[in-house]
Design an enzyme around this catalytic site. Structure first.
Site, PDB file in Angstrom:
ATOM      1  N   PHE A  56       0.725  -1.209  -0.091  1.00  0.00           N
ATOM      2  CA  PHE A  56       0.081   0.103  -0.006  1.00  0.00           C
ATOM      3  C   PHE A  56       0.860   1.387  -0.105  1.00  0.00           C
ATOM      4  O   PHE A  56       0.319   2.437   0.021  1.00  0.00           O
ATOM      5  CB  PHE A  56      -1.073   0.035   1.137  1.00  0.00           C
ATOM      6  CG  PHE A  56      -2.285  -0.778   0.899  1.00  0.00           C
ATOM      7  CD1 PHE A  56      -2.312  -1.201  -0.393  1.00  0.00           C
ATOM      8  CD2 PHE A  56      -3.379  -1.002   1.847  1.00  0.00           C
ATOM      9  CE1 PHE A  56      -3.684  -2.092  -1.008  1.00  0.00           C
ATOM     10  CE2 PHE A  56      -4.530  -1.562   1.586  1.00  0.00           C
ATOM     11  CZ  PHE A  56      -4.544  -2.194   0.045  1.00  0.00           C
ATOM     12  N   ASP A 290      -0.030  -9.913  -4.538  1.00  0.00           N
ATOM     13  CA  ASP A 290       1.151  -9.135  -4.536  1.00  0.00           C
ATOM     14  C   ASP A 290       0.753  -7.498  -5.144  1.00  0.00           C
ATOM     15  O   ASP A 290       1.284  -7.287  -6.033  1.00  0.00           O
ATOM     16  CB  ASP A 290       2.152  -9.827  -5.392  1.00  0.00           C
ATOM     17  CG  ASP A 290       3.735  -9.038  -5.297  1.00  0.00           C
ATOM     18  OD1 ASP A 290       3.447  -8.253  -4.573  1.00  0.00           O
ATOM     19  OD2 ASP A 290       4.479  -9.354  -5.934  1.00  0.00           O
ATOM     20  N   HIS A 294       2.334   0.909  -9.599  1.00  0.00           N
ATOM     21  CA  HIS A 294       3.244   1.968  -9.986  1.00  0.00           C
ATOM     22  C   HIS A 294       2.524   2.474 -10.966  1.00  0.00           C
ATOM     23  O   HIS A 294       1.847   1.834 -11.885  1.00  0.00           O
ATOM     24  CB  HIS A 294       4.513   0.907 -10.595  1.00  0.00           C
ATOM     25  CG  HIS A 294       5.396   0.387  -9.683  1.00  0.00           C
ATOM     26  ND1 HIS A 294       6.091   0.875  -8.795  1.00  0.00           N
ATOM     27  CD2 HIS A 294       5.306  -0.811  -9.627  1.00  0.00           C
ATOM     28  CE1 HIS A 294       6.748  -0.064  -7.809  1.00  0.00           C
ATOM     29  NE2 HIS A 294       6.407  -1.429  -8.437  1.00  0.00           N
TER      30      HIS A 294
HETATM   31  O1  LIG Z   1       8.544  -8.492  -4.952  1.00  0.00           O
HETATM   32  C1  LIG Z   1       7.959  -7.452  -5.637  1.00  0.00           C
HETATM   33  C2  LIG Z   1       7.889  -6.191  -5.034  1.00  0.00           C
HETATM   34  C3  LIG Z   1       6.736  -5.588  -5.513  1.00  0.00           C
HETATM   35  C4  LIG Z   1       6.724  -3.835  -5.522  1.00  0.00           C
HETATM   36  O2  LIG Z   1       6.809  -3.147  -6.277  1.00  0.00           O
HETATM   37  O3  LIG Z   1       6.624  -3.396  -4.148  1.00  0.00           O
HETATM   38  N1  LIG Z   1       6.688  -5.716  -7.123  1.00  0.00           N
HETATM   39  C5  LIG Z   1       6.710  -7.262  -7.640  1.00  0.00           C
HETATM   40  O4  LIG Z   1       6.744  -7.340  -8.690  1.00  0.00           O
HETATM   41  N2  LIG Z   1       7.466  -7.745  -7.010  1.00  0.00           N
END
Ligand SMILES: O=C1C[C@@H](C(=O)O)NC(=O)N1
Length: 460
Positions: A56, A290, A294
Protein backbone atom coordinates in the site's frame (compact mmCIF):
# COMPACT_ATOMS: atom_id res chain seq x y z
CA UNK A 1 -28.38 -7.12 9.26
CA UNK A 2 -30.06 -10.30 8.03
CA UNK A 3 -29.15 -11.92 4.71
CA UNK A 4 -32.04 -14.09 3.60
CA UNK A 5 -31.72 -17.10 1.29
CA UNK A 6 -28.05 -16.63 0.49
CA UNK A 7 -26.24 -19.39 -1.37
CA UNK A 8 -23.07 -20.30 0.53
CA UNK A 9 -19.90 -21.49 -1.18
CA UNK A 10 -20.90 -25.13 -0.68
CA UNK A 11 -24.26 -24.57 -2.38
CA UNK A 12 -26.46 -24.61 0.74
CA UNK A 13 -29.09 -21.88 0.97
CA UNK A 14 -29.03 -20.19 4.37
CA UNK A 15 -29.98 -17.03 6.22
CA UNK A 16 -27.07 -15.29 7.89
CA UNK A 17 -27.64 -12.84 10.70
CA UNK A 18 -25.02 -10.26 11.63
CA UNK A 19 -25.18 -8.67 15.04
CA UNK A 20 -22.65 -6.04 15.95
CA UNK A 21 -19.33 -7.11 14.49
CA UNK A 22 -20.01 -10.85 14.52
CA UNK A 23 -21.98 -13.51 12.70
CA UNK A 24 -24.77 -14.20 15.14
CA UNK A 25 -26.56 -17.04 13.37
CA UNK A 26 -26.43 -19.19 10.25
CA UNK A 27 -29.68 -21.03 9.69
CA UNK A 28 -32.91 -21.53 7.82
CA UNK A 29 -35.91 -19.23 8.16
CA UNK A 30 -34.31 -16.92 10.72
CA UNK A 31 -36.85 -14.44 11.87
CA UNK A 32 -36.29 -10.83 10.91
CA UNK A 33 -36.24 -8.33 13.76
CA UNK A 34 -35.90 -4.62 13.25
CA UNK A 35 -32.55 -5.01 11.49
CA UNK A 36 -31.88 -4.35 7.82
CA UNK A 37 -32.95 -7.33 5.70
CA UNK A 38 -31.08 -8.11 2.49
CA UNK A 39 -32.76 -10.43 0.00
CA UNK A 40 -29.83 -12.58 -1.10
CA UNK A 41 -31.93 -15.03 -3.15
CA UNK A 42 -29.91 -16.37 -6.04
CA UNK A 43 -26.78 -14.62 -4.76
CA UNK A 44 -23.64 -15.97 -3.16
CA UNK A 45 -22.50 -14.95 0.30
CA UNK A 46 -18.81 -15.62 0.88
CA UNK A 47 -16.30 -14.90 3.63
CA UNK A 48 -14.32 -11.76 2.75
CA UNK A 49 -10.97 -12.30 1.09
CA UNK A 50 -7.87 -12.16 3.27
CA UNK A 51 -5.15 -10.84 0.96
CA UNK A 52 -1.91 -11.63 2.71
CA UNK A 53 0.26 -9.73 0.25
CA UNK A 54 -0.28 -6.08 -0.70
CA UNK A 55 1.99 -3.06 -1.07
CA UNK A 56 0.00 0.00 0.00
CA UNK A 57 3.12 2.18 -0.43
CA UNK A 58 2.89 4.48 2.58
CA UNK A 59 5.02 5.95 3.91
CA UNK A 60 6.81 7.60 0.98
CA UNK A 61 5.07 6.56 -2.23
CA UNK A 62 1.53 7.87 -1.87
CA UNK A 63 1.36 8.81 -5.57
CA UNK A 64 1.25 5.02 -6.21
CA UNK A 65 -1.17 4.14 -3.38
CA UNK A 66 -2.29 5.22 0.07
CA UNK A 67 -3.99 3.34 2.86
CA UNK A 68 -7.20 5.15 1.91
CA UNK A 69 -7.11 4.40 -1.83
CA UNK A 70 -5.69 0.90 -1.40
CA UNK A 71 -8.27 -0.09 1.19
CA UNK A 72 -11.14 1.34 -0.86
CA UNK A 73 -9.88 -0.74 -3.76
CA UNK A 74 -9.75 -3.76 -1.44
CA UNK A 75 -13.31 -3.25 -0.15
CA UNK A 76 -14.69 -2.79 -3.67
CA UNK A 77 -13.01 -6.07 -4.61
CA UNK A 78 -14.39 -8.06 -1.66
CA UNK A 79 -11.15 -8.04 0.34
CA UNK A 80 -11.81 -7.53 4.05
CA UNK A 81 -8.26 -7.98 5.41
CA UNK A 82 -4.99 -6.91 3.80
CA UNK A 83 -1.39 -7.52 4.85
CA UNK A 84 1.11 -4.83 3.95
CA UNK A 85 4.72 -5.52 3.00
CA UNK A 86 7.80 -3.75 4.36
CA UNK A 87 9.44 -2.23 1.26
CA UNK A 88 8.31 1.32 1.95
CA UNK A 89 10.57 4.24 2.92
CA UNK A 90 11.63 3.93 5.64
CA UNK A 91 11.51 0.14 5.26
CA UNK A 92 9.53 -1.49 8.07
CA UNK A 93 12.58 -3.00 9.76
CA UNK A 94 12.53 -1.41 13.23
CA UNK A 95 10.08 -0.34 15.90
CA UNK A 96 9.80 3.30 14.81
CA UNK A 97 9.07 2.37 11.19
CA UNK A 98 6.45 -0.15 12.32
CA UNK A 99 4.79 2.45 14.56
CA UNK A 100 4.76 5.03 11.78
CA UNK A 101 3.09 2.60 9.38
CA UNK A 102 0.66 1.43 12.05
CA UNK A 103 -0.50 5.04 12.49
CA UNK A 104 -0.99 5.49 8.74
CA UNK A 105 -2.86 2.20 8.49
CA UNK A 106 -5.42 3.48 10.99
CA UNK A 107 -7.08 5.15 7.96
CA UNK A 108 -7.77 1.77 6.36
CA UNK A 109 -11.34 0.89 5.52
CA UNK A 110 -10.60 -2.83 5.90
CA UNK A 111 -8.84 -4.85 8.60
CA UNK A 112 -5.10 -5.08 8.19
CA UNK A 113 -1.85 -6.69 9.26
CA UNK A 114 1.60 -5.16 8.96
CA UNK A 115 4.63 -7.24 8.13
CA UNK A 116 8.16 -6.45 9.31
CA UNK A 117 11.13 -6.81 6.97
CA UNK A 118 14.77 -7.79 7.19
CA UNK A 119 17.78 -5.77 6.03
CA UNK A 120 21.33 -5.68 7.41
CA UNK A 121 20.16 -2.66 9.49
CA UNK A 122 17.06 -4.26 10.94
CA UNK A 123 16.39 -4.12 14.64
CA UNK A 124 14.96 -7.55 15.55
CA UNK A 125 14.58 -6.72 19.26
CA UNK A 126 12.35 -3.73 18.59
CA UNK A 127 10.62 -5.09 15.53
CA UNK A 128 9.71 -8.50 16.93
CA UNK A 129 8.30 -6.83 20.03
CA UNK A 130 5.66 -5.19 17.82
CA UNK A 131 2.38 -6.92 16.81
CA UNK A 132 3.71 -8.07 13.44
CA UNK A 133 1.43 -10.04 11.15
CA UNK A 134 4.49 -11.95 9.94
CA UNK A 135 8.16 -11.34 9.27
CA UNK A 136 8.31 -10.80 5.52
CA UNK A 137 8.25 -10.71 2.75
CA UNK A 138 11.91 -11.49 3.37
CA UNK A 139 13.56 -10.85 0.01
CA UNK A 140 16.15 -13.42 -1.09
CA UNK A 141 16.85 -11.28 -4.19
CA UNK A 142 16.43 -7.56 -4.84
CA UNK A 143 13.03 -6.35 -5.94
CA UNK A 144 11.31 -2.97 -5.51
CA UNK A 145 13.17 -1.37 -2.58
CA UNK A 146 16.37 -3.41 -2.97
CA UNK A 147 15.87 -5.41 0.23
CA UNK A 148 17.57 -8.63 -0.94
CA UNK A 149 19.55 -10.35 1.84
CA UNK A 150 22.12 -13.17 1.96
CA UNK A 151 21.68 -16.69 3.32
CA UNK A 152 23.36 -16.03 6.68
CA UNK A 153 21.09 -13.11 7.49
CA UNK A 154 18.08 -15.14 6.33
CA UNK A 155 19.00 -18.01 8.66
CA UNK A 156 19.53 -15.54 11.49
CA UNK A 157 16.18 -13.87 10.86
CA UNK A 158 14.46 -17.24 10.77
CA UNK A 159 15.89 -18.14 14.19
CA UNK A 160 14.89 -14.81 15.68
CA UNK A 161 11.35 -15.02 14.28
CA UNK A 162 10.97 -18.62 15.44
CA UNK A 163 12.00 -17.67 19.00
CA UNK A 164 9.42 -14.88 18.88
CA UNK A 165 6.71 -17.20 17.51
CA UNK A 166 6.35 -15.17 14.30
CA UNK A 167 5.84 -16.80 10.86
CA UNK A 168 8.29 -15.87 8.08
CA UNK A 169 7.14 -15.24 4.50
CA UNK A 170 9.74 -15.48 1.76
CA UNK A 171 10.21 -13.85 -1.63
CA UNK A 172 12.14 -16.76 -3.14
CA UNK A 173 14.33 -15.89 -6.10
CA UNK A 174 18.05 -16.59 -6.28
CA UNK A 175 20.00 -13.95 -8.24
CA UNK A 176 22.88 -16.35 -8.89
CA UNK A 177 20.51 -18.30 -11.14
CA UNK A 178 19.46 -15.28 -13.22
CA UNK A 179 20.32 -15.47 -16.91
CA UNK A 180 22.76 -12.61 -17.53
CA UNK A 181 22.74 -13.17 -21.30
CA UNK A 182 19.13 -11.90 -21.41
CA UNK A 183 20.46 -8.49 -20.42
CA UNK A 184 21.31 -7.80 -24.05
CA UNK A 185 17.65 -7.93 -25.03
CA UNK A 186 15.30 -4.95 -24.88
CA UNK A 187 11.89 -6.57 -25.53
CA UNK A 188 9.32 -6.99 -22.73
CA UNK A 189 9.93 -10.75 -22.54
CA UNK A 190 13.58 -10.15 -21.59
CA UNK A 191 12.61 -9.79 -17.90
CA UNK A 192 11.07 -13.28 -17.88
CA UNK A 193 14.12 -14.68 -19.66
CA UNK A 194 16.38 -12.97 -17.10
CA UNK A 195 14.69 -13.92 -13.80
CA UNK A 196 14.45 -17.59 -14.62
CA UNK A 197 12.05 -20.24 -13.39
CA UNK A 198 15.10 -22.07 -12.06
CA UNK A 199 15.98 -19.06 -9.89
CA UNK A 200 12.68 -19.58 -8.07
CA UNK A 201 13.07 -23.32 -7.65
CA UNK A 202 16.63 -22.96 -6.30
CA UNK A 203 15.58 -20.27 -3.82
CA UNK A 204 12.49 -22.15 -2.60
CA UNK A 205 14.59 -25.27 -2.08
CA UNK A 206 17.25 -23.37 -0.13
CA UNK A 207 14.70 -21.49 2.00
CA UNK A 208 12.84 -24.73 2.86
CA UNK A 209 16.12 -26.45 3.71
CA UNK A 210 17.15 -23.66 6.09
CA UNK A 211 13.68 -23.62 7.66
CA UNK A 212 13.97 -27.35 8.18
CA UNK A 213 17.33 -26.94 9.90
CA UNK A 214 15.94 -24.24 12.16
CA UNK A 215 12.94 -26.49 12.78
CA UNK A 216 10.31 -24.04 11.66
CA UNK A 217 7.66 -23.54 9.00
CA UNK A 218 7.84 -20.78 6.40
CA UNK A 219 5.38 -19.43 3.86
CA UNK A 220 6.53 -18.95 0.26
CA UNK A 221 5.14 -15.76 -1.28
CA UNK A 222 3.90 -15.54 -4.89
CA UNK A 223 5.18 -18.85 -6.26
CA UNK A 224 5.12 -18.54 -10.04
CA UNK A 225 6.29 -22.00 -11.16
CA UNK A 226 4.99 -25.56 -10.69
CA UNK A 227 8.53 -26.46 -9.60
CA UNK A 228 8.51 -23.88 -6.81
CA UNK A 229 5.06 -24.96 -5.63
CA UNK A 230 6.02 -28.64 -5.62
CA UNK A 231 9.24 -28.06 -3.67
CA UNK A 232 7.39 -25.99 -1.06
CA UNK A 233 4.57 -28.49 -0.80
CA UNK A 234 6.91 -31.51 -0.51
CA UNK A 235 8.74 -29.71 2.30
CA UNK A 236 5.46 -29.15 4.15
CA UNK A 237 5.53 -25.38 3.68
CA UNK A 238 2.60 -23.22 2.61
CA UNK A 239 2.58 -21.08 -0.50
CA UNK A 240 0.55 -18.48 -2.33
CA UNK A 241 -0.04 -17.76 -6.04
CA UNK A 242 -1.02 -14.40 -7.51
CA UNK A 243 -3.90 -13.96 -9.96
CA UNK A 244 -1.42 -12.74 -12.58
CA UNK A 245 0.75 -15.87 -12.38
CA UNK A 246 -2.40 -17.96 -12.47
CA UNK A 247 -4.01 -16.22 -15.45
CA UNK A 248 -1.27 -14.49 -17.49
CA UNK A 249 1.83 -15.83 -19.22
CA UNK A 250 4.72 -14.70 -21.39
CA UNK A 251 2.26 -14.88 -24.30
CA UNK A 252 0.63 -11.75 -22.88
CA UNK A 253 3.81 -9.69 -22.82
CA UNK A 254 3.63 -8.40 -26.42
CA UNK A 255 0.39 -6.68 -25.36
CA UNK A 256 1.32 -5.76 -21.78
CA UNK A 257 4.81 -4.50 -22.63
CA UNK A 258 6.76 -3.19 -19.64
CA UNK A 259 3.52 -3.02 -17.62
CA UNK A 260 3.84 -6.80 -17.45
CA UNK A 261 7.16 -6.66 -15.61
CA UNK A 262 6.97 -8.01 -12.07
CA UNK A 263 8.97 -10.17 -9.63
CA UNK A 264 8.83 -13.06 -10.01
CA UNK A 265 8.05 -12.54 -13.71
CA UNK A 266 5.40 -14.11 -15.93
CA UNK A 267 6.26 -17.65 -17.07
CA UNK A 268 5.68 -19.70 -20.21
CA UNK A 269 2.08 -20.67 -20.98
CA UNK A 270 2.71 -24.36 -20.21
CA UNK A 271 4.06 -23.49 -16.77
CA UNK A 272 1.11 -21.17 -16.16
CA UNK A 273 -1.28 -24.03 -16.88
CA UNK A 274 0.53 -26.28 -14.42
CA UNK A 275 0.38 -23.50 -11.79
CA UNK A 276 -3.38 -23.24 -12.43
CA UNK A 277 -3.76 -27.00 -11.99
CA UNK A 278 -2.08 -26.77 -8.58
CA UNK A 279 -4.37 -23.91 -7.58
CA UNK A 280 -7.40 -25.95 -8.62
CA UNK A 281 -6.32 -29.22 -6.98
CA UNK A 282 -5.49 -27.70 -3.58
CA UNK A 283 -1.69 -28.00 -3.68
CA UNK A 284 -1.53 -24.19 -3.49
CA UNK A 285 -2.76 -22.88 -0.16
CA UNK A 286 -3.95 -19.43 -1.08
CA UNK A 287 -4.30 -16.67 -3.64
CA UNK A 288 -2.61 -13.42 -2.64
CA UNK A 289 -2.38 -10.50 -5.01
CA UNK A 290 1.09 -8.97 -4.52
CA UNK A 291 -0.84 -5.76 -5.28
CA UNK A 292 2.16 -3.63 -6.31
CA UNK A 293 0.95 -0.41 -7.88
CA UNK A 294 3.21 1.78 -10.02
CA UNK A 295 1.77 4.50 -12.27
CA UNK A 296 1.62 4.21 -16.06
CA UNK A 297 4.10 7.04 -16.28
CA UNK A 298 6.60 5.05 -14.21
CA UNK A 299 5.92 1.83 -16.13
CA UNK A 300 6.39 3.58 -19.42
CA UNK A 301 10.16 3.00 -19.48
CA UNK A 302 12.60 0.46 -20.90
CA UNK A 303 12.24 -3.13 -19.67
CA UNK A 304 15.39 -2.62 -17.56
CA UNK A 305 14.20 0.67 -16.03
CA UNK A 306 10.47 0.10 -15.48
CA UNK A 307 9.58 -0.73 -11.84
CA UNK A 308 8.35 -4.26 -11.12
CA UNK A 309 4.77 -4.89 -10.08
CA UNK A 310 1.11 -4.89 -11.06
CA UNK A 311 -2.04 -3.86 -9.15
CA UNK A 312 -4.52 -6.61 -8.22
CA UNK A 313 -6.30 -6.22 -4.88
CA UNK A 314 -9.61 -5.14 -6.46
CA UNK A 315 -9.69 -7.67 -9.28
CA UNK A 316 -8.55 -10.90 -7.57
CA UNK A 317 -11.80 -12.21 -6.11
CA UNK A 318 -13.88 -10.92 -9.06
CA UNK A 319 -11.60 -12.83 -11.48
CA UNK A 320 -11.69 -15.99 -9.35
CA UNK A 321 -15.49 -15.80 -9.21
CA UNK A 322 -15.57 -15.58 -13.00
CA UNK A 323 -13.42 -18.75 -13.07
CA UNK A 324 -15.86 -20.43 -10.67
CA UNK A 325 -18.79 -19.29 -12.75
CA UNK A 326 -17.18 -20.92 -15.81
CA UNK A 327 -16.71 -24.13 -13.83
CA UNK A 328 -12.89 -23.97 -13.87
CA UNK A 329 -12.73 -23.72 -10.07
CA UNK A 330 -15.36 -24.64 -7.52
CA UNK A 331 -16.80 -21.91 -5.28
CA UNK A 332 -15.56 -23.91 -2.31
CA UNK A 333 -12.04 -23.83 -3.70
CA UNK A 334 -12.33 -20.06 -4.18
CA UNK A 335 -13.50 -19.73 -0.57
CA UNK A 336 -10.62 -21.85 0.71
CA UNK A 337 -7.99 -20.07 -1.39
CA UNK A 338 -9.13 -16.59 -0.47
CA UNK A 339 -10.42 -16.92 3.09
CA UNK A 340 -10.39 -20.22 5.00
CA UNK A 341 -6.80 -21.19 4.22
CA UNK A 342 -5.15 -17.81 4.82
CA UNK A 343 -7.05 -17.67 8.14
CA UNK A 344 -5.67 -21.10 9.09
CA UNK A 345 -2.10 -20.60 7.87
CA UNK A 346 -1.78 -17.20 9.55
CA UNK A 347 -3.77 -18.01 12.65
CA UNK A 348 -6.81 -15.76 12.36
CA UNK A 349 -9.37 -18.00 14.08
CA UNK A 350 -12.17 -15.41 13.97
CA UNK A 351 -11.90 -14.86 10.24
CA UNK A 352 -12.17 -16.73 6.93
CA UNK A 353 -15.37 -18.70 7.53
CA UNK A 354 -19.08 -18.02 7.67
CA UNK A 355 -19.72 -19.47 11.09
CA UNK A 356 -21.47 -18.31 14.23
CA UNK A 357 -19.28 -16.14 16.41
CA UNK A 358 -16.82 -15.30 13.63
CA UNK A 359 -16.11 -11.77 12.48
CA UNK A 360 -18.82 -10.66 10.05
CA UNK A 361 -16.40 -10.22 7.13
CA UNK A 362 -18.74 -10.95 4.24
CA UNK A 363 -19.05 -10.44 0.51
CA UNK A 364 -22.33 -10.60 -1.40
CA UNK A 365 -22.03 -11.30 -5.13
CA UNK A 366 -24.43 -11.96 -7.95
CA UNK A 367 -22.78 -14.52 -10.18
CA UNK A 368 -25.56 -14.39 -12.76
CA UNK A 369 -23.64 -11.89 -14.84
CA UNK A 370 -20.11 -10.66 -15.36
CA UNK A 371 -18.80 -7.28 -16.38
CA UNK A 372 -15.54 -6.22 -17.97
CA UNK A 373 -12.74 -4.90 -15.77
CA UNK A 374 -12.01 -1.24 -16.58
CA UNK A 375 -9.07 0.53 -14.95
CA UNK A 376 -11.03 3.77 -15.01
CA UNK A 377 -13.61 2.24 -12.65
CA UNK A 378 -11.16 0.79 -10.11
CA UNK A 379 -10.34 2.66 -6.91
CA UNK A 380 -6.58 2.25 -6.63
CA UNK A 381 -4.25 5.18 -7.33
CA UNK A 382 -2.76 2.97 -10.02
CA UNK A 383 -4.24 4.10 -13.31
CA UNK A 384 -4.07 0.78 -15.18
CA UNK A 385 -4.66 -2.95 -14.76
CA UNK A 386 -3.13 -5.95 -16.51
CA UNK A 387 -6.67 -7.35 -16.70
CA UNK A 388 -8.28 -4.58 -18.75
CA UNK A 389 -11.40 -6.00 -20.45
CA UNK A 390 -11.38 -9.35 -18.57
CA UNK A 391 -14.82 -10.47 -17.43
CA UNK A 392 -15.29 -10.49 -13.66
CA UNK A 393 -17.90 -10.68 -10.89
CA UNK A 394 -17.68 -7.61 -8.65
CA UNK A 395 -19.23 -7.52 -5.16
CA UNK A 396 -22.54 -5.87 -4.47
CA UNK A 397 -21.68 -5.47 -0.81
CA UNK A 398 -18.64 -5.95 1.41
CA UNK A 399 -18.92 -6.07 5.21
CA UNK A 400 -15.89 -5.70 7.47
CA UNK A 401 -16.72 -6.89 11.00
CA UNK A 402 -20.36 -6.09 10.38
CA UNK A 403 -19.76 -2.59 9.02
CA UNK A 404 -20.73 -1.94 5.41
CA UNK A 405 -17.40 -1.00 3.84
CA UNK A 406 -18.66 -1.00 0.26
CA UNK A 407 -22.03 -1.21 -1.45
CA UNK A 408 -23.26 -0.57 -4.94
CA UNK A 409 -26.40 -0.75 -6.97
CA UNK A 410 -24.56 -0.57 -10.25
CA UNK A 411 -21.15 0.56 -11.45
CA UNK A 412 -22.28 4.19 -11.26
CA UNK A 413 -23.90 4.08 -7.81
CA UNK A 414 -21.53 3.00 -5.10
CA UNK A 415 -20.82 4.04 -1.53
CA UNK A 416 -18.01 3.40 0.91
CA UNK A 417 -18.45 3.16 4.66
CA UNK A 418 -16.56 5.37 7.05
CA UNK A 419 -15.72 2.81 9.71
CA UNK A 420 -12.01 2.09 10.02
CA UNK A 421 -10.42 -1.34 9.99
CA UNK A 422 -8.49 -2.89 12.87
CA UNK A 423 -5.00 -4.28 13.08
CA UNK A 424 -5.66 -8.03 13.26
CA UNK A 425 -2.72 -8.64 15.58
CA UNK A 426 -3.66 -5.92 18.08
CA UNK A 427 -4.32 -7.20 21.58
CA UNK A 428 -6.43 -5.70 24.33
CA UNK A 429 -8.58 -3.52 22.08
CA UNK A 430 -11.74 -4.89 23.56
CA UNK A 431 -12.52 -7.15 20.62
CA UNK A 432 -12.30 -10.34 22.65
CA UNK A 433 -14.46 -8.94 25.42
CA UNK A 434 -16.89 -7.59 22.86
CA UNK A 435 -17.15 -11.04 21.30
CA UNK A 436 -17.98 -12.65 24.63
CA UNK A 437 -20.63 -10.15 25.61
CA UNK A 438 -22.12 -10.29 22.15
CA UNK A 439 -22.51 -14.05 22.07
CA UNK A 440 -23.97 -13.88 25.57
CA UNK A 441 -26.42 -11.34 24.25
CA UNK A 442 -27.23 -13.46 21.20
CA UNK A 443 -30.62 -14.76 22.26
CA UNK A 444 -31.64 -16.55 19.10
CA UNK A 445 -29.96 -19.94 18.97
CA UNK A 446 -29.27 -21.03 15.43
CA UNK A 447 -30.77 -24.17 13.99
CA UNK A 448 -27.55 -24.65 12.09
CA UNK A 449 -24.47 -24.72 14.23
CA UNK A 450 -22.48 -26.20 11.39
CA UNK A 451 -19.92 -23.95 9.87
CA UNK A 452 -20.09 -23.11 6.20
CA UNK A 453 -16.75 -24.87 6.00
CA UNK A 454 -15.88 -28.41 6.97
CA UNK A 455 -12.90 -28.45 9.33
CA UNK A 456 -10.90 -30.43 6.82
CA UNK A 457 -11.45 -27.95 4.02
CA UNK A 458 -7.78 -27.00 4.19
CA UNK A 459 -6.26 -29.00 1.33
CA UNK A 460 -3.08 -29.85 3.16
O1 LIG B 1 8.50 -8.40 -4.91
C1 LIG B 1 7.92 -7.55 -5.55
C2 LIG B 1 7.77 -6.19 -5.01
C3 LIG B 1 6.69 -5.47 -5.69
C4 LIG B 1 6.74 -3.97 -5.41
O2 LIG B 1 6.71 -3.19 -6.36
O3 LIG B 1 6.77 -3.62 -4.23
N1 LIG B 1 6.65 -5.72 -7.08
C5 LIG B 1 6.94 -6.94 -7.58
O4 LIG B 1 6.73 -7.21 -8.75
N2 LIG B 1 7.48 -7.86 -6.78
Amino acid sequence: MLFQNATLADGRTRDVRVRGERIDAVGEDLEAGDERVVDASGKRLLPGMIDTHVHFREPAFSHKETWVTGSRSAAAGGVTTVVDQPNTDPPTVDGAAFDEKRDLAAQSLVDFGINGGVTPDWDPDELLARPLFALGEVFLADSTGDMGIDTDLFADALERATEAGVTVTVHAEDATAFNESARERTDADAWSAYRTARAEEVAVRRACHIADEVGTRIHIAHTSTPEGIDVASAAGMSCEVTPHHMLLSRNDLPELGTHGRMNPPLRREKRRQRVYDRVADGTVDMIATDHAPHTSEEKDASIWDAPSGVPGVETALPLLLAEARNGDLSYERVRDLTAANPADVFDLPDKGRIAEGNDADLVLVDTATTEPIRAAQLHTNCDWTPFEGWEAVFPEMTLVRGHVAYEREDAATETFGDHHGQCVRDQGDGSVDAAVSESEAGETPSDDTESDESPDSNPE
